[in-house]
Motif scaffolding. Structure first.
Motif, mmCIF file in Angstrom:
data_model
loop_
_atom_site.group_PDB
_atom_site.id
_atom_site.type_symbol
_atom_site.label_atom_id
_atom_site.label_comp_id
_atom_site.label_asym_id
_atom_site.label_seq_id
_atom_site.Cartn_x
_atom_site.Cartn_y
_atom_site.Cartn_z
ATOM 1 N N LEU A 1 0.835 -1.205 0.000
ATOM 2 C CA LEU A 1 0.000 0.000 0.000
ATOM 3 C C LEU A 1 0.869 1.254 0.000
ATOM 4 O O LEU A 1 1.748 1.416 0.840
ATOM 5 C CB LEU A 1 -0.899 -0.011 1.244
ATOM 6 C CG LEU A 1 -1.613 1.293 1.577
ATOM 7 C CD1 LEU A 1 -2.661 1.614 0.524
ATOM 8 C CD2 LEU A 1 -2.227 1.222 2.965
ATOM 9 N N PHE A 2 0.584 2.142 -0.941
ATOM 10 C CA PHE A 2 1.325 3.403 -0.983
ATOM 11 C C PHE A 2 0.472 4.542 -1.554
ATOM 12 O O PHE A 2 0.175 5.515 -0.867
ATOM 13 C CB PHE A 2 2.603 3.268 -1.814
ATOM 14 C CG PHE A 2 3.318 4.574 -2.030
ATOM 15 C CD1 PHE A 2 3.952 5.210 -0.980
ATOM 16 C CD2 PHE A 2 3.340 5.179 -3.274
ATOM 17 C CE1 PHE A 2 4.595 6.425 -1.151
ATOM 18 C CE2 PHE A 2 3.986 6.387 -3.478
ATOM 19 C CZ PHE A 2 4.623 7.011 -2.421
ATOM 20 N N ASN B 1 -2.287 11.240 3.076
ATOM 21 C CA ASN B 1 -0.866 11.569 3.280
ATOM 22 C C ASN B 1 -0.326 10.966 4.580
ATOM 23 O O ASN B 1 0.515 11.542 5.262
ATOM 24 C CB ASN B 1 -0.650 13.083 3.278
ATOM 25 C CG ASN B 1 0.806 13.439 3.054
ATOM 26 O OD1 ASN B 1 1.577 12.665 2.501
ATOM 27 N ND2 ASN B 1 1.198 14.623 3.506
ATOM 28 N N GLY B 2 -0.835 9.785 4.916
ATOM 29 C CA GLY B 2 -0.367 9.102 6.113
ATOM 30 C C GLY B 2 -1.039 9.525 7.393
ATOM 31 O O GLY B 2 -0.814 8.916 8.444
ATOM 32 N N GLY B 3 -1.844 10.554 7.367
ATOM 33 C CA GLY B 3 -2.488 11.045 8.586
ATOM 34 C C GLY B 3 -3.872 10.474 8.764
ATOM 35 O O GLY B 3 -4.299 9.620 7.989
ATOM 36 N N PRO B 4 -4.566 10.957 9.774
ATOM 37 C CA PRO B 4 -4.082 11.873 10.825
ATOM 38 C C PRO B 4 -3.265 11.132 11.888
ATOM 39 O O PRO B 4 -3.549 9.976 12.209
ATOM 40 C CB PRO B 4 -5.378 12.427 11.417
ATOM 41 C CG PRO B 4 -6.385 11.337 11.176
ATOM 42 C CD PRO B 4 -5.998 10.672 9.902
ATOM 43 N N ASN B 5 -2.255 11.773 12.380
ATOM 44 C CA ASN B 5 -1.378 11.221 13.430
ATOM 45 C C ASN B 5 -0.754 9.898 13.008
ATOM 46 O O ASN B 5 -0.596 8.979 13.812
ATOM 47 C CB ASN B 5 -2.153 11.029 14.743
ATOM 48 C CG ASN B 5 -2.698 12.308 15.294
ATOM 49 O OD1 ASN B 5 -2.077 13.369 15.171
ATOM 50 N ND2 ASN B 5 -3.880 12.250 15.893
ATOM 51 N N ASN B 6 -0.404 9.788 11.712
ATOM 52 C CA ASN B 6 0.285 8.613 11.168
ATOM 53 C C ASN B 6 -0.529 7.325 11.240
ATOM 54 O O ASN B 6 0.029 6.239 11.111
ATOM 55 C CB ASN B 6 1.630 8.385 11.880
ATOM 56 C CG ASN B 6 2.598 9.524 11.672
ATOM 57 O OD1 ASN B 6 2.795 9.994 10.558
ATOM 58 N ND2 ASN B 6 3.188 9.998 12.760
ATOM 59 N N LEU C 1 5.084 3.870 2.522
ATOM 60 C CA LEU C 1 5.126 5.322 2.673
ATOM 61 C C LEU C 1 6.241 5.727 3.633
ATOM 62 O O LEU C 1 6.904 6.751 3.426
ATOM 63 C CB LEU C 1 3.774 5.837 3.172
ATOM 64 C CG LEU C 1 3.615 7.348 3.300
ATOM 65 C CD1 LEU C 1 3.929 8.042 1.986
ATOM 66 C CD2 LEU C 1 2.211 7.707 3.771
ATOM 67 N N TYR C 2 6.472 4.922 4.662
ATOM 68 C CA TYR C 2 7.599 5.188 5.563
ATOM 69 C C TYR C 2 8.920 5.077 4.801
ATOM 70 O O TYR C 2 9.830 5.898 4.990
ATOM 71 C CB TYR C 2 7.574 4.202 6.724
ATOM 72 C CG TYR C 2 8.715 4.372 7.700
ATOM 73 C CD1 TYR C 2 8.585 5.202 8.802
ATOM 74 C CD2 TYR C 2 9.927 3.707 7.515
ATOM 75 C CE1 TYR C 2 9.637 5.371 9.699
ATOM 76 C CE2 TYR C 2 10.976 3.866 8.393
ATOM 77 C CZ TYR C 2 10.830 4.703 9.482
ATOM 78 O OH TYR C 2 11.871 4.865 10.353
ATOM 79 N N LEU D 1 18.994 6.691 2.745
ATOM 80 C CA LEU D 1 18.767 5.493 1.937
ATOM 81 C C LEU D 1 19.061 4.214 2.714
ATOM 82 O O LEU D 1 18.444 3.184 2.463
ATOM 83 C CB LEU D 1 19.643 5.538 0.676
ATOM 84 C CG LEU D 1 19.318 6.627 -0.343
ATOM 85 C CD1 LEU D 1 20.149 6.433 -1.602
ATOM 86 C CD2 LEU D 1 17.847 6.619 -0.692
ATOM 87 N N GLY D 2 19.985 4.264 3.637
ATOM 88 C CA GLY D 2 20.276 3.076 4.433
ATOM 89 C C GLY D 2 19.086 2.662 5.273
ATOM 90 O O GLY D 2 18.736 1.471 5.340
ATOM 91 N N LEU D 3 18.425 3.637 5.896
ATOM 92 C CA LEU D 3 17.245 3.337 6.709
ATOM 93 C C LEU D 3 16.097 2.853 5.822
ATOM 94 O O LEU D 3 15.381 1.906 6.171
ATOM 95 C CB LEU D 3 16.826 4.579 7.494
ATOM 96 C CG LEU D 3 15.720 4.380 8.532
ATOM 97 C CD1 LEU D 3 16.209 3.495 9.674
ATOM 98 C CD2 LEU D 3 15.245 5.720 9.078
ATOM 99 N N GLY D 4 15.902 3.499 4.673
ATOM 100 C CA GLY D 4 14.849 3.072 3.767
ATOM 101 C C GLY D 4 15.093 1.674 3.220
ATOM 102 O O GLY D 4 14.152 0.879 3.086
#
Length: 300
Positions: free
Chosen positions: A235-236, A244-249, A256-257, A268-271
């Protein structure tokens, strides 16, 4: 009896020959180049403090430790699992019911099959635009219909308890065509003689479905479940464009993260580490579904 001179003995047709691998070599090369190599390269990037311009220094599994200490990432995992639970069973059940209803050799059934499948060919941008107009407060289609009956509609896209449900509804509407067509293809492979014999034995519709239809399409049910698990874990677009990922994530999925970490924060390492964990989650969920279906099949 001795062989005639000049005649060469041929190998059996079903004998395993290494030359047979040449037939699958083009696919294996494309598969390795487009899937295996990027997966390995992504894992290598996840072991570095990388950005868009350089690979950076080697940090081992530090990016993975950062993920499990990130509250937003843990929330994204829960959001994604919740979304999968909302959509996959609904798509399987609704797709099967539609296929059973439209498994007719009539012109109306053919037209309705085209109507229900039409939404699957739309882009995610059009789908989210349509459903934003449906869920829009005060001026949306849903609010207008409920206003005729003196009812008010809660703000789906801004309510933390309803936002993910709204994303799931839009996704089910968008993705329903493929499960329906897969079930229709399976239903049309069942011989009519079986149903005629069941009718002669005075079997009810439910008995015919339980004893004939469902055992015949069990593999299609597993196929639909696995395909939808793989799709819905990714899901994206719907979450990005609707909320947009809300409300409050509360509607932030893992993809999306990954997008925010890699292409907005340039980490990029974290992604890459998050994408590796997403791959593991999809693999585990698909394998669990396959093992569960196999056990049920053996028990039956």
């Amino acid at each position: 009896m001795s062989e005639r001179p000049g005649i060469r003995r041929r190998a059996p047709v079903d004998a395993p020959l290494w030359r047979n691998a040449l037939f699958v070599a083009p696919y294996l090369l494309v598969f390795a180049g487009l899937l295996v190599a990027p997966l390995l390269w992504s894992f290598w990037i996840s072991l570095h403090r990388a950005n868009a311009f350089a690979l950076g220094r080697f940090v081992g599994f530090d990016n993975y430790f950062r993920l499990f200490n990130d509250r937003i990432f843990l929330q994204a995992i829960g959001n994604t699992l919740y979304f999968v639970l909302l959509t996959v069973p609904a798509l399987a059940v609704a797709g099967l019911l539609l296929a059973l209803a439209l498994n007719r050799r009539t012109r109306l059934a053919a037209v309705l099959r085209g109507v229900f499948f039409a939404s699957s060919v739309l882009s995610v941008t059009i789908v989210t635009l349509v459903w934003r107009m449906v869920f829009m407060p005060r001026f949306g289609l849903l609010d207008m219909i409920c206003g005729w009956f003196g009812r008010t509609v809660p703000p789906f896209l801004s309510d933390p308890h309803l936002a993910m449900l709204a994303v799931a509804i839009a996704t089910i509407w968008w993705s329903l065509g493929l499960p329906m067509m897969l079930f229709l293809a399976a239903l049309q492979q069942i011989p009519d003689d079986l149903f005629e014999a069941a009718a002669l034995d005075n079997a009810s519709r439910w008995q015919s479905f339980r004893r004939i239809t469902f055992p015949a399409i069990r593999r299609s049910v597993v196929l639909v479940a696995v395909i939808q698990i793989v799709f819905q874990f990714q899901l994206f677009g719907q979450a990005r464009l609707l909320t947009n990922g809300g409300p409050n994530n509360v509607t932030t999925p893992i993809v999306l993260y990954i997008y925010d970490a890699a292409f907005r924060k340039w980490d990029l390492g974290l992604g890459a580490a998050a994408s590796q964990l997403l791959f593991v989650l999809i693999l585990l969920a698909a394998m669990a579904q396959l093992l569960l279906a196999r056990r049920k099949g053996d028990a039956a």
